[in-house]
Design a protein around this motif. Sequence first.
Motif, PDB file in Angstrom:
ATOM      1  N   ARG A   1     -80.497 105.472  -1.969  1.00  0.00           N
ATOM      2  CA  ARG A   1     -79.690 104.281  -3.091  1.00  0.00           C
ATOM      3  C   ARG A   1     -79.480 102.978  -2.255  1.00  0.00           C
ATOM      4  O   ARG A   1     -79.022 103.214  -0.998  1.00  0.00           O
ATOM      5  N   LEU A   2     -80.552 101.920  -2.136  1.00  0.00           N
ATOM      6  CA  LEU A   2     -80.493 100.608  -1.666  1.00  0.00           C
ATOM      7  C   LEU A   2     -79.896 100.080  -2.677  1.00  0.00           C
ATOM      8  O   LEU A   2     -80.955  99.702  -3.901  1.00  0.00           O
ATOM      9  N   ILE A   3     -79.546  98.691  -1.656  1.00  0.00           N
ATOM     10  CA  ILE A   3     -78.446  97.424  -3.299  1.00  0.00           C
ATOM     11  C   ILE A   3     -78.538  96.056  -2.181  1.00  0.00           C
ATOM     12  O   ILE A   3     -77.737  96.067  -1.514  1.00  0.00           O
ATOM     13  N   GLY A   4     -79.191  95.386  -2.272  1.00  0.00           N
ATOM     14  CA  GLY A   4     -79.064  94.244  -2.124  1.00  0.00           C
ATOM     15  C   GLY A   4     -79.960  93.427  -2.690  1.00  0.00           C
ATOM     16  O   GLY A   4     -81.020  93.050  -3.419  1.00  0.00           O
ATOM     17  N   PRO A   5     -79.916  91.873  -2.186  1.00  0.00           N
ATOM     18  CA  PRO A   5     -80.778  90.763  -2.727  1.00  0.00           C
ATOM     19  C   PRO A   5     -81.922  90.931  -1.635  1.00  0.00           C
ATOM     20  O   PRO A   5     -81.923  91.543  -0.272  1.00  0.00           O
ATOM     21  N   ARG A   6     -83.004  91.262  -2.182  1.00  0.00           N
ATOM     22  CA  ARG A   6     -84.248  91.315  -1.483  1.00  0.00           C
ATOM     23  C   ARG A   6     -85.179  90.145  -1.349  1.00  0.00           C
ATOM     24  O   ARG A   6     -85.849  88.880  -1.941  1.00  0.00           O
ATOM     25  N   HIS A   7     -85.650  89.683  -0.171  1.00  0.00           N
ATOM     26  CA  HIS A   7     -86.549  88.659   0.366  1.00  0.00           C
ATOM     27  C   HIS A   7     -88.202  89.089   0.749  1.00  0.00           C
ATOM     28  O   HIS A   7     -89.096  88.346   1.296  1.00  0.00           O
ATOM     29  N   VAL A   8     -87.966  90.894   0.933  1.00  0.00           N
ATOM     30  CA  VAL A   8     -89.488  90.823   0.978  1.00  0.00           C
ATOM     31  C   VAL A   8     -90.388  92.411  -0.043  1.00  0.00           C
ATOM     32  O   VAL A   8     -89.535  92.091  -1.060  1.00  0.00           O
ATOM     33  N   ALA A   9     -90.998  91.866   0.258  1.00  0.00           N
ATOM     34  CA  ALA A   9     -91.939  93.833  -1.439  1.00  0.00           C
ATOM     35  C   ALA A   9     -91.820  94.333  -0.944  1.00  0.00           C
ATOM     36  O   ALA A   9     -91.607  94.543   0.754  1.00  0.00           O
ATOM     37  N   LEU A  10     -91.529  95.204  -1.445  1.00  0.00           N
ATOM     38  CA  LEU A  10     -91.800  96.812  -1.890  1.00  0.00           C
ATOM     39  C   LEU A  10     -92.791  97.544  -1.184  1.00  0.00           C
ATOM     40  O   LEU A  10     -93.792  97.099  -1.417  1.00  0.00           O
ATOM     41  N   PRO A  11     -92.391  98.706  -0.625  1.00  0.00           N
ATOM     42  CA  PRO A  11     -93.477  99.445   0.211  1.00  0.00           C
ATOM     43  C   PRO A  11     -94.458  99.549  -1.429  1.00  0.00           C
ATOM     44  O   PRO A  11     -93.930  99.916  -2.316  1.00  0.00           O
ATOM     45  N   ALA A  12     -95.675  99.586  -0.979  1.00  0.00           N
ATOM     46  CA  ALA A  12     -96.604 100.625  -2.208  1.00  0.00           C
ATOM     47  C   ALA A  12     -96.438 101.475  -2.770  1.00  0.00           C
ATOM     48  O   ALA A  12     -96.102 100.976  -3.805  1.00  0.00           O
ATOM     49  N   SER A  13     -95.649 102.462  -2.602  1.00  0.00           N
ATOM     50  CA  SER A  13     -95.185 103.819  -3.306  1.00  0.00           C
ATOM     51  C   SER A  13     -94.272 103.568  -2.307  1.00  0.00           C
ATOM     52  O   SER A  13     -93.841 104.329  -1.333  1.00  0.00           O
ATOM     53  N   LEU A  14     -92.984 104.326  -3.640  1.00  0.00           N
ATOM     54  CA  LEU A  14     -91.303 104.449  -2.931  1.00  0.00           C
ATOM     55  C   LEU A  14     -91.402 106.027  -3.102  1.00  0.00           C
ATOM     56  O   LEU A  14     -91.999 106.802  -4.209  1.00  0.00           O
ATOM     57  N   PRO A  15     -90.338 106.572  -2.587  1.00  0.00           N
ATOM     58  CA  PRO A  15     -90.170 108.299  -2.728  1.00  0.00           C
ATOM     59  C   PRO A  15     -89.727 108.270  -4.511  1.00  0.00           C
ATOM     60  O   PRO A  15     -88.945 107.158  -3.939  1.00  0.00           O
ATOM     61  N   ALA A  16     -90.066 108.925  -4.756  1.00  0.00           N
ATOM     62  CA  ALA A  16     -89.670 109.340  -6.346  1.00  0.00           C
ATOM     63  C   ALA A  16     -87.101 109.544  -6.164  1.00  0.00           C
ATOM     64  O   ALA A  16     -86.944 109.276  -6.666  1.00  0.00           O
ATOM     65  N   ASN A  17     -87.011 110.238  -4.194  1.00  0.00           N
ATOM     66  CA  ASN A  17     -85.802 110.492  -4.794  1.00  0.00           C
ATOM     67  C   ASN A  17     -85.206 109.530  -3.611  1.00  0.00           C
ATOM     68  O   ASN A  17     -84.035 108.973  -3.678  1.00  0.00           O
ATOM     69  N   MET A  18     -86.136 107.734  -4.048  1.00  0.00           N
ATOM     70  CA  MET A  18     -85.335 106.733  -3.577  1.00  0.00           C
ATOM     71  C   MET A  18     -85.106 105.486  -5.146  1.00  0.00           C
ATOM     72  O   MET A  18     -86.054 105.353  -5.546  1.00  0.00           O
ATOM     73  N   ASP A  19     -83.863 105.137  -4.801  1.00  0.00           N
ATOM     74  CA  ASP A  19     -83.845 103.747  -5.884  1.00  0.00           C
ATOM     75  C   ASP A  19     -83.093 102.758  -5.608  1.00  0.00           C
ATOM     76  O   ASP A  19     -82.371 102.304  -3.982  1.00  0.00           O
ATOM     77  N   VAL A  20     -83.809 101.792  -5.893  1.00  0.00           N
ATOM     78  CA  VAL A  20     -83.752 100.282  -5.090  1.00  0.00           C
ATOM     79  C   VAL A  20     -83.031  99.580  -6.521  1.00  0.00           C
ATOM     80  O   VAL A  20     -83.218  99.260  -7.022  1.00  0.00           O
ATOM     81  N   ARG A  21     -81.761  98.938  -5.890  1.00  0.00           N
ATOM     82  CA  ARG A  21     -80.683  98.551  -6.988  1.00  0.00           C
ATOM     83  C   ARG A  21     -80.704  96.527  -6.970  1.00  0.00           C
ATOM     84  O   ARG A  21     -80.544  96.441  -5.099  1.00  0.00           O
ATOM     85  N   PRO A  22     -80.146  95.987  -7.539  1.00  0.00           N
ATOM     86  CA  PRO A  22     -79.967  94.418  -7.247  1.00  0.00           C
ATOM     87  C   PRO A  22     -78.883  94.465  -6.514  1.00  0.00           C
ATOM     88  O   PRO A  22     -78.114  95.821  -6.713  1.00  0.00           O
ATOM     89  N   PRO A  23     -78.552  93.033  -6.092  1.00  0.00           N
ATOM     90  CA  PRO A  23     -77.086  92.936  -4.669  1.00  0.00           C
ATOM     91  C   PRO A  23     -75.675  92.937  -6.475  1.00  0.00           C
ATOM     92  O   PRO A  23     -76.241  92.812  -7.778  1.00  0.00           O
ATOM     93  N   CYS A  24     -74.264  93.210  -5.861  1.00  0.00           N
ATOM     94  CA  CYS A  24     -73.792  93.689  -7.217  1.00  0.00           C
ATOM     95  C   CYS A  24     -72.247  92.902  -6.356  1.00  0.00           C
ATOM     96  O   CYS A  24     -72.369  91.970  -5.141  1.00  0.00           O
ATOM     97  N   ALA A  25     -71.612  92.560  -7.349  1.00  0.00           N
ATOM     98  CA  ALA A  25     -69.978  91.823  -6.603  1.00  0.00           C
ATOM     99  C   ALA A  25     -69.450  92.423  -5.285  1.00  0.00           C
ATOM    100  O   ALA A  25     -69.732  93.385  -5.905  1.00  0.00           O
ATOM    101  N   HIS A  26     -68.572  92.110  -4.869  1.00  0.00           N
ATOM    102  CA  HIS A  26     -67.770  92.598  -2.997  1.00  0.00           C
ATOM    103  C   HIS A  26     -67.245  93.735  -3.767  1.00  0.00           C
ATOM    104  O   HIS A  26     -66.954  94.626  -3.319  1.00  0.00           O
ATOM    105  N   GLN A  27     -66.431  93.627  -4.513  1.00  0.00           N
ATOM    106  CA  GLN A  27     -65.630  95.001  -5.696  1.00  0.00           C
ATOM    107  C   GLN A  27     -66.167  96.339  -5.761  1.00  0.00           C
ATOM    108  O   GLN A  27     -66.228  96.940  -5.195  1.00  0.00           O
TER     109      GLN A  27
END
Length: 225
Positions: A178-204
């Motif tokens: 699981r990858l969480i955070g602001p994204r400033h580059v393009a994602l790879p063309a194909s991500l493995p099925a077991n990888m999840d990219v999520r948007p940034p969240c609050a500090h707490q």
Amino acid sequence: GPKLPDWLRVIRVPALPLEPLPALSGLNRPLWRSVVKIVRTQVLAGNCELVIGKPSRLALLLLKSLRPVHSVYDGMDDFPAFHPGSAGRAMAATEKEIVARVDTVYASAGRLQAKFAALGRTAMLVRNACDPASLPSLDEAATLREPDLVGYIGTLASWFDWDLVVRLAKARSDLRFRLIGPRHVALPASLPANMDVRPPCAHQQAMREMARFAAGLIPFRRNTL
């Protein structure tokens, strides 16, 4: 977002996106008059400390034109290394001038201490840290942990080693990534099925998300940054 404390005032700085090139960023000076006026009023009120957290032309302008009781440059990162070519050289020149003018210099790492020493300044080592009060308790963290979850929380930018993480996820298909955070580059063309990219969240929430990880990643490229 969370309510600001009564003692904190946040000022939005109007600026065209011309930093860090000095010849162009000088065009922003007319836009900064109101900001300079606010800070000057604060300085004239007395007992004012100017702390610069990132080298910029505005920070240098305030440092040159005002007389705070004390001034600090907080070198939390190697900021010029974020910019290529002439932009990086311009940022380095701005940082060098700020470092020469402030009363105190902080560095978040030994390599930055050495960098400032080469500029003739002794820097106090103040490592990056987190307020323990923002962390879940050990008991709560234990209930949150997911034994098959590997994670990263932070910016997804040029220094993020996508190739390494994708290869790791493919090699360990029995784990979830699981990858969480602001994204400033393009994602790879194909991500493995077991990888999840999520948007940034609050500090707490970020603290709770990290508690879920069985293992944390810092998958950065091996470069200056």
